[in-house]
Design a protein around this motif. Structure first.
Motif, PDB file in Angstrom:
ATOM      1  N   UNK A   1      75.153 146.703  81.836  1.00 47.97           N
ATOM      2  CA  UNK A   1      76.395 146.373  81.140  1.00 47.97           C
ATOM      3  C   UNK A   1      76.199 145.313  80.053  1.00 47.97           C
ATOM      4  N   UNK A   2      75.048 144.663  80.057  1.00 49.19           N
ATOM      5  CA  UNK A   2      74.782 143.616  79.071  1.00 49.19           C
ATOM      6  C   UNK A   2      75.368 142.271  79.449  1.00 49.19           C
ATOM      7  N   UNK A   3      75.668 142.069  80.739  1.00 50.83           N
ATOM      8  CA  UNK A   3      76.244 140.810  81.194  1.00 50.83           C
ATOM      9  C   UNK A   3      75.164 139.729  81.232  1.00 50.83           C
ATOM     10  N   UNK A   4      75.468 138.594  80.660  1.00 47.34           N
ATOM     11  CA  UNK A   4      74.502 137.501  80.561  1.00 47.34           C
ATOM     12  C   UNK A   4      75.151 136.210  81.041  1.00 47.34           C
ATOM     13  N   UNK A   5      74.596 135.640  82.105  1.00 49.56           N
ATOM     14  CA  UNK A   5      75.097 134.362  82.615  1.00 49.56           C
ATOM     15  C   UNK A   5      74.622 133.279  81.653  1.00 49.56           C
ATOM     16  N   UNK A   6      75.580 132.591  81.026  1.00 44.56           N
ATOM     17  CA  UNK A   6      75.237 131.556  80.056  1.00 44.56           C
ATOM     18  C   UNK A   6      75.477 130.150  80.597  1.00 44.56           C
TER      19      UNK A   6
ATOM     20  N   UNK B   1      78.759 136.016  79.418  1.00 47.13           N
ATOM     21  CA  UNK B   1      79.101 136.583  78.108  1.00 47.13           C
ATOM     22  C   UNK B   1      78.486 137.969  77.980  1.00 47.13           C
ATOM     23  N   UNK B   2      79.150 138.800  77.187  1.00 44.31           N
ATOM     24  CA  UNK B   2      78.589 140.097  76.833  1.00 44.31           C
ATOM     25  C   UNK B   2      79.191 140.549  75.522  1.00 44.31           C
TER      26      UNK B   2
ATOM     27  N   UNK C   1      86.633 143.941  85.272  1.00 49.75           N
ATOM     28  CA  UNK C   1      86.621 143.496  86.668  1.00 49.75           C
ATOM     29  C   UNK C   1      85.223 143.068  87.101  1.00 49.75           C
ATOM     30  N   UNK C   2      84.209 143.797  86.651  1.00 42.50           N
ATOM     31  CA  UNK C   2      82.827 143.457  87.003  1.00 42.50           C
ATOM     32  C   UNK C   2      82.432 142.107  86.430  1.00 42.50           C
ATOM     33  N   UNK C   3      82.782 141.850  85.168  1.00 42.03           N
ATOM     34  CA  UNK C   3      82.455 140.560  84.547  1.00 42.03           C
ATOM     35  C   UNK C   3      83.156 139.419  85.284  1.00 42.03           C
TER      36      UNK C   3
ATOM     37  N   UNK D   1      83.910 136.607  76.834  1.00 41.30           N
ATOM     38  CA  UNK D   1      83.493 135.419  77.572  1.00 41.30           C
ATOM     39  C   UNK D   1      84.316 135.332  78.848  1.00 41.30           C
ATOM     40  N   UNK D   2      83.625 135.393  79.978  1.00 44.37           N
ATOM     41  CA  UNK D   2      84.274 135.248  81.282  1.00 44.37           C
ATOM     42  C   UNK D   2      83.918 133.873  81.836  1.00 44.37           C
TER      43      UNK D   2
END
Length: 151
Positions: free
Chosen positions: A24-29, A39-40, A61-63, A114-115
């Motif tokens: 999904x391209x999710x990146x914990x920043x 962020x993604x 929801x996943x983010x 941004x989550x």
């Protein structure tokens, strides 16, 4: 081991070794017990409504779930007195989502998302986090509440 170094190592591990997040391209920043961030960027494969070109609700929801889990994990680590690898692994082994509520406020449009998450309550067995998703223009797209098994 220093707690900041531990959180950096956890961030690297979760970013590089979780295939679904990579897909999904999710990146914990930000991996922190006070506030965590994921962020993604927009990708066409994340579309939920092709006519409107908006983010799929499952991605939202996943983010939110990921960032809630990150802040819960960081909270567990912050409460440890023994920061050995074995102690951390043992403490995080039960971390899982019990309940996730997602409220969608606006269509998911933007170039970057941004989550963020903060802990509302943290006990010995359960932690509750409040999460939000915004785009790069600070439009509030969704918020959620996550309940996580922590012990």
């Amino acid at each position: 081991m220093d707690q900041a170094l531990i959180l950096q190592q956890m961030q690297k591990f979760w970013n590089n070794d979780m295939p679904f997040n990579q897909l999904l391209g999710l990146n914990i920043t930000k991996f922190d017990h006070q506030e965590s961030e994921v962020r993604f960027v927009w990708q066409d494969k994340l579309v939920g409504n092709p006519m409107q070109k908006i983010l799929h609700g499952g991605v939202t929801a996943t983010a939110l779930d990921l960032v809630g889990g990150v802040v819960a994990a960081a909270n567990i680590i912050a409460q440890l007195t023994d920061h050995s690898s074995q102690s951390i692994a043992l403490s995080l082994r039960k971390l899982s989502t019990i309940d996730l509520r997602t409220d969608f406020l606006l269509p998911g449009r933007g170039d970057e998302f941004i989550a963020t998450a903060k802990i509302i309550r943290s006990g010995s067995k359960v932690a509750v986090a409040r999460m939000e998703l915004h785009n790069e223009q600070n439009d509030h797209i969704a918020f959620g509440t996550g309940t996580y098994m922590v012990g």
